[in-house]
Design a protein around this motif. Sequence first.
Motif, short mmCIF file in Angstrom:
data_model
loop_
_atom_site.label_atom_id
_atom_site.label_comp_id
_atom_site.label_asym_id
_atom_site.label_seq_id
_atom_site.Cartn_x
_atom_site.Cartn_y
_atom_site.Cartn_z
N VAL A 247 17.39 -4.03 -33.11
CA VAL A 247 17.80 -2.67 -32.78
C VAL A 247 18.80 -2.71 -31.64
O VAL A 247 18.65 -3.49 -30.70
CB VAL A 247 16.58 -1.80 -32.40
N GLU A 248 19.83 -1.85 -31.72
CA GLU A 248 20.80 -1.75 -30.64
C GLU A 248 20.18 -0.98 -29.47
O GLU A 248 19.47 0.00 -29.67
CB GLU A 248 22.06 -1.02 -31.13
N PRO A 249 20.45 -1.42 -28.22
CA PRO A 249 19.88 -0.71 -27.07
C PRO A 249 20.23 0.79 -27.05
O PRO A 249 19.37 1.62 -26.73
CB PRO A 249 20.51 -1.44 -25.88
N ALA A 250 21.46 1.14 -27.40
CA ALA A 250 21.84 2.56 -27.38
C ALA A 250 21.02 3.36 -28.38
O ALA A 250 20.61 4.50 -28.11
CB ALA A 250 23.33 2.70 -27.69
N ALA A 251 20.76 2.78 -29.54
CA ALA A 251 19.96 3.48 -30.55
C ALA A 251 18.50 3.61 -30.11
O ALA A 251 17.86 4.64 -30.34
CB ALA A 251 20.05 2.74 -31.89
N PHE A 252 17.98 2.55 -29.48
CA PHE A 252 16.59 2.62 -29.01
C PHE A 252 16.43 3.66 -27.90
O PHE A 252 15.44 4.40 -27.87
CB PHE A 252 16.15 1.24 -28.50
N LEU A 253 17.41 3.76 -27.03
CA LEU A 253 17.37 4.79 -25.99
C LEU A 253 17.47 6.19 -26.59
O LEU A 253 16.85 7.13 -26.10
CB LEU A 253 18.49 4.55 -24.98
N SER A 254 18.26 6.34 -27.66
CA SER A 254 18.32 7.64 -28.34
C SER A 254 16.96 8.01 -28.92
O SER A 254 16.54 9.17 -28.85
CB SER A 254 19.37 7.59 -29.46
N LEU A 255 16.25 7.02 -29.47
CA LEU A 255 14.91 7.28 -29.99
C LEU A 255 13.96 7.69 -28.87
O LEU A 255 13.23 8.69 -28.99
CB LEU A 255 14.39 6.02 -30.68
N LEU A 256 13.96 6.94 -27.76
CA LEU A 256 13.06 7.26 -26.65
C LEU A 256 13.40 8.63 -26.06
O LEU A 256 12.50 9.41 -25.72
CB LEU A 256 13.15 6.20 -25.56
N ARG A 257 14.68 8.94 -25.92
CA ARG A 257 15.07 10.24 -25.39
C ARG A 257 14.49 11.36 -26.25
O ARG A 257 14.01 12.38 -25.75
CB ARG A 257 16.59 10.36 -25.33
N PHE A 258 14.54 11.18 -27.56
CA PHE A 258 13.99 12.20 -28.46
C PHE A 258 12.48 12.31 -28.31
O PHE A 258 11.93 13.42 -28.29
CB PHE A 258 14.36 11.86 -29.90
N LEU A 259 11.78 11.17 -28.18
CA LEU A 259 10.33 11.21 -28.05
C LEU A 259 9.90 11.83 -26.72
O LEU A 259 8.86 12.49 -26.65
CB LEU A 259 9.76 9.80 -28.17
N TYR A 260 10.68 11.63 -25.67
CA TYR A 260 10.32 12.17 -24.35
C TYR A 260 10.75 13.62 -24.18
O TYR A 260 10.05 14.40 -23.52
CB TYR A 260 10.97 11.32 -23.25
N THR A 261 11.91 13.99 -24.74
CA THR A 261 12.50 15.29 -24.38
C THR A 261 12.88 16.17 -25.56
O THR A 261 13.32 17.29 -25.35
CB THR A 261 13.77 15.06 -23.54
#
Length: 563
Positions: free
Chosen positions: A205-219
């Motif tokens: 997984v690309e770091p930018a994509a994983f951060l997009s996933l986490l951002r969605f789960l958190y916010t």
Amino acid sequence: MAELNRNADANASNQNRREVREPLHLNQNRALDDAQPPAGIAFAIVGGNNGNAPDNPGDEVAAGINQPAVRAPVVGAVAGVVNRVAGNPLHLVPRAQVAGERAGRNVAALDRIQGLGVGVIGVRPVVEGQPLYNWQATKVTLKERFQFLFNNELQADVYFLVGRGVTSQRIPAHRFVLSVGSAVFDAMFNSILATQSNEVEVPDVEPAAFLSLLRFLYTDEVLIGPETVMTTLYTAKKYAVPALESHCVDFLKKHLSSDNAFMLLTQARLFDEPQLATLCLECIDKHTREALSADGFTDIDYNTLVNVLERDTLGLREKDIFSAMERWAEAECNRQELPMSKENKRKALGDSISLVRFPLMNVEEFAQGPAQSGILTDREVVELFLYFTLNPKPRVRFSDRARCSITGKEYSVCRFLDVAERWGYSGTSDRIRFSVNRKIYLVGLGLYGAILSPSDYQVNIQVVSADSGTVLGQNDTGFSCDGSDKTFRVMFKRPIEIKPNQVYIACATLNGQDSYYGTQGQRRVTKDTPNDGQIVFTFTFAPGNNNGTSVEDGQIPELIYYT
């Protein structure tokens, strides 16, 4: 006197004991007057030496600590919670007294202490420029609080090593937040086989994509762009977050164009997104020339190429489709590192060459293009030249079914109520006049087949303007029937526009066995369509030699059309 001395000694001893205890209780309030630390972490503050013994022994008193040094990090440094020194769970540190006006003084004191270089042991005193203590009070909503924790080491209990090589990142997260947002994370952290490690490797997984996933789960925030949407879609599918998947697909739909239709079609098939794949195919149908000219076309895989060539709705002449296939074959040879030869291009195309509808070309188009390309075998070239020049048409392995570039639903109208046996042919055309109250696009005719057994027919179909006698469309082809009384489709090479309230003549010249024919013909037939309302067809007798076909009985039972 002895009694007085004993009392004095006792008082001195008590005073000493009070002085020993005083840093833990009474001296706390004195420290607060000078540099009031916040409640709950007053005794976790030391000089700027990161928990080592103070350089000046007097600092112990100022810090409110009666031991030489506190080297271990503090656990539970939150207002109103009894603190414990890590590694010494029995060493209790008294909680500070928190009252209305003193709370504000505590915060101000912490700011002063931090300005002097004093730190909180074991945690960062400042996160993203904000004081760590009482940060919750500055976050009004639940979303703000979880947004503060996103990609933040504060209270993080798991780390993800995302990506490969120099681009990889170590991303902090919180198991509880991830578990309530994803069944995959829930199983990862809470199932029988849950991981016990605090670090999880995610190399695919690309770091930018994983951060997009986490951002969605958190916010619940969606932060995607053209460069990250496909990798984010992959990540959302990997961790079973369908809501983020939907956002990615909606983004792709919004930005779908002829330039990227083939690229997105490949990705939609890879990620099993049928709705997106359908939209890509519809875009290719409407803008076939532009889509086939785009760079993304030559990058598609073989199965996607076949999927497109099978369509009846491509809006492009067959000679141009063949030229696009040649470009794809050259790109595929480069991908497979094969020499650029005619044999290798044919090998790259494989069975997809049979999906090119060479019979829809005219003889000039075929002679100038495919016949000289070297991709077709000599036998295929000869068979197709015979098809173009002979009547009746010989059978060839390539389809002569017309591609209709009109999108939408196909309809047909039948003018007979019953079917009877035997209708003969002697080279004369069956003809019927018709008109319609709304514009339609005629794409073919339905004809009856043989009455005795399965059989083949050669046929020429035409549509002629009754006013000018101009042939608007025609096709020399053939069809096979199975001996039943149903109709069999014979299609034009291109859709024919039928204008409202103008008269046209449908003609069919058949060569074959006696066939079924229709009876109880209707002069007016009304068809209801969901989006276009009623369409009224009117049939009338076509003067002249028409092989006996009339309004009441004969051939040409059906018109096949799009609205």
